[in-house]
Design an enzyme around this catalytic site. Structure first.
Site, PDB file in Angstrom:
ATOM      1  N   MET A  30       0.850  -1.194   0.000  1.00 43.14           N
ATOM      2  CA  MET A  30       0.000   0.000   0.000  1.00 43.14           C
ATOM      3  C   MET A  30       0.887   1.246   0.000  1.00 43.14           C
ATOM      4  SD  MET A  30      -3.438  -0.972   2.041  1.00 43.14           S
ATOM      5  CE  MET A  30      -2.840  -0.802   3.698  1.00 43.14           C
ATOM      6  N   LEU A  33       6.687   3.145   1.505  1.00 44.10           N
ATOM      7  CA  LEU A  33       7.622   2.022   1.639  1.00 44.10           C
ATOM      8  C   LEU A  33       8.716   2.282   2.671  1.00 44.10           C
ATOM      9  CD1 LEU A  33       8.024   1.141  -2.148  1.00 44.10           C
ATOM     10  CD2 LEU A  33       6.396   0.203  -0.494  1.00 44.10           C
ATOM     11  N   GLY A  36      11.250  -2.710   5.490  1.00 43.63           N
ATOM     12  CA  GLY A  36      10.523  -3.983   5.542  1.00 43.63           C
ATOM     13  C   GLY A  36      10.044  -4.356   4.142  1.00 43.63           C
ATOM     14  N   HIS A  37       9.402  -3.384   3.468  1.00 50.45           N
ATOM     15  CA  HIS A  37       8.965  -3.649   2.084  1.00 50.45           C
ATOM     16  C   HIS A  37      10.173  -3.962   1.205  1.00 50.45           C
ATOM     17  CE1 HIS A  37       5.630  -0.792   3.334  1.00 50.45           C
ATOM     18  NE2 HIS A  37       4.951  -1.830   2.913  1.00 50.45           N
ATOM     19  N   GLU A 152       5.999 -11.131   7.411  1.00 47.00           N
ATOM     20  CA  GLU A 152       5.442 -11.866   8.559  1.00 47.00           C
ATOM     21  C   GLU A 152       4.975 -10.957   9.692  1.00 47.00           C
ATOM     22  OE1 GLU A 152       8.397 -14.861   9.459  1.00 47.00           O
ATOM     23  OE2 GLU A 152       7.142 -16.369   8.472  1.00 47.00           O
ATOM     24  N   SER A 190       4.498   1.143   7.946  1.00 46.27           N
ATOM     25  CA  SER A 190       4.219   2.482   7.393  1.00 46.27           C
ATOM     26  C   SER A 190       3.568   3.357   8.455  1.00 46.27           C
ATOM     27  CB  SER A 190       3.284   2.372   6.193  1.00 46.27           C
ATOM     28  OG  SER A 190       3.819   1.457   5.271  1.00 46.27           O
TER      29      SER A 190
HETATM   30  O1  PAF Z   1      -0.138  -5.760   3.761  1.00 47.17           O
HETATM   31  C1  PAF Z   1      -0.545  -4.830   3.043  1.00 47.17           C
HETATM   32  O2  PAF Z   1       0.127  -3.809   2.842  1.00 47.17           O
HETATM   33  C2  PAF Z   1      -1.928  -4.953   2.395  1.00 47.17           C
HETATM   34  O3  PAF Z   1      -2.822  -5.594   3.234  1.00 47.17           O
HETATM   35  C3  PAF Z   1      -1.881  -5.621   1.019  1.00 47.17           C
HETATM   36  C4  PAF Z   1      -1.443  -7.079   1.119  1.00 47.17           C
HETATM   37  C5  PAF Z   1      -0.950  -4.862   0.095  1.00 47.17           C
HETATM   38  C6  PAF Z   1      -3.278  -5.603   0.391  1.00 47.17           C
HETATM   39  O4  PAF Z   1      -3.751  -4.304   0.227  1.00 47.17           O
END
Ligand code: PAF
Length: 287
Positions: A30, A33, A36-37, A152, A190
């Site tokens: 979402m 970033l 972690g992302h 996780e 975030s």
């Molecule tokens: O974990 C997230 O950021 C959201 O739940 C996801 C998996 C991108 C779905 O919108």
């Protein structure tokens, strides 16, 4: 790195890639970033010929309009980070592109997400996992990835997505990636950007309490371990535990005795002021 805004452009991009035999990894996000992302992206880039990251703040998984309105958004910064990380394409659609006519105009479909979606987050955020399943299944159908990467930190979300993939018959490997933490132990999220400096200073106590509870659990019951975490955190000004559950790591059924399962995880949600933070820790891992 190419920026794609429409479903058709993604389909064209993926079919060209697959046409030359490339494997495709998807990292659904979402946006806003953080490292972690980026650790998910790193794994996806290593494990696939082509990596696509989606940036979409999905309205259907928010059951609180203020939460949706205040969710951090920083698309331009996200693009720069992803280009540096070696991503092939970003899919950053509008709400209209994902949900033509708006989210309420979509055909009603109740996902079979099993028990995993009913407890914890499912109890406190009714409808949340139906919204997650809706957007993730849509992304899977648009991108058709070989592998999809999830962190996780959202332990329950991974279990729910695995159930969704099974019940919908979608062919994709779900890859769970370890939690990334700040140096002081706070799980990267975030939402951390929404903490005041005072709240940010106490938030690492969540991981401290969980870590301590692993030691404590060696000679205490499940109930006592649960209570020690909740009491310790609720004693900190600014922190309020919403739930803490000690569960079987596969089924997410609550356990009463440590011996009940070879895989035991404690999942917690804590309000730090108005910011809702989640974290988890393993008490037992399957061999
Ligand atoms: O974990 C997230 O950021 C959201 O739940 C996801 C998996 C991108 C779905 O919108």
């Amino acid at each position: 790195m190419i920026i794609l805004r429409t479903v058709n452009d993604v389909r064209d991009f993926v079919s060209t890639a697959k046409g030359r035999g490339a494997s495709v990894g998807l990292v659904p996000t979402m946006g806003a970033l953080h490292d972690g992302h980026l650790s998910l992206v790193e794994q996806a880039v290593k494990g696939n010929d082509v990596t696509i990251v989606s940036l979409f703040v999905n309205p259907t998984q928010f059951n609180n309009p203020t939460d949706l309105a205040t969710y951090p958004r920083q698309e331009e910064d996200d693009f720069k980070l992803l280009a540096k990380a070696g991503v092939s394409a970003v899919f950053a659609p509008s709400v209209e592109e994902m949900y033509p006519g708006g989210p309420d105009a979509q055909p009603k479909h109740e996902f079979d997400l099993g028990h995993a979606a009913e407890v914890m987050e499912g109890k406190y955020r009714p409808g949340h996992f139906q919204g997650v399943a809706q957007v993730v299944s849509l992304l899977f159908r648009i991108v058709n990835p070989d592998r999809a990467y999830f962190g996780e930190k959202d332990f329950q979300q991974i279990a729910v997505i695995r159930n969704m993939v099974k019940s919908e018959g979608i062919k994709v490997d779900i890859i769970a990636c370890p939690i990334k933490r700040a140096d002081d132990g706070l799980a990267l999220s975030s939402r951390n950007a929404l903490l005041t400096p005072e709240q940010r200073a106490v938030a690492p106590e969540i991981h401290e309490a969980l870590k301590y509870s692993v030691e404590y659990s060696r000679d205490h019951s499940v109930r006592a371990t649960h209570d020690t975490v909740v009491e310790r955190l609720n004693a900190v000004p600014e922190l309020q535990v919403e739930y803490f559950e000690i569960v079987d790591g596969r089924t997410l059924e609550a356990i009463d005795e440590w011996e009940e399962s070879p895989y035991v995880v404690g999942c917690i949600t804590v309000y730090c002021g108005k910011v809702r933070l989640i974290d988890n820790i393993a008490y037992r891992l399957p061999k």
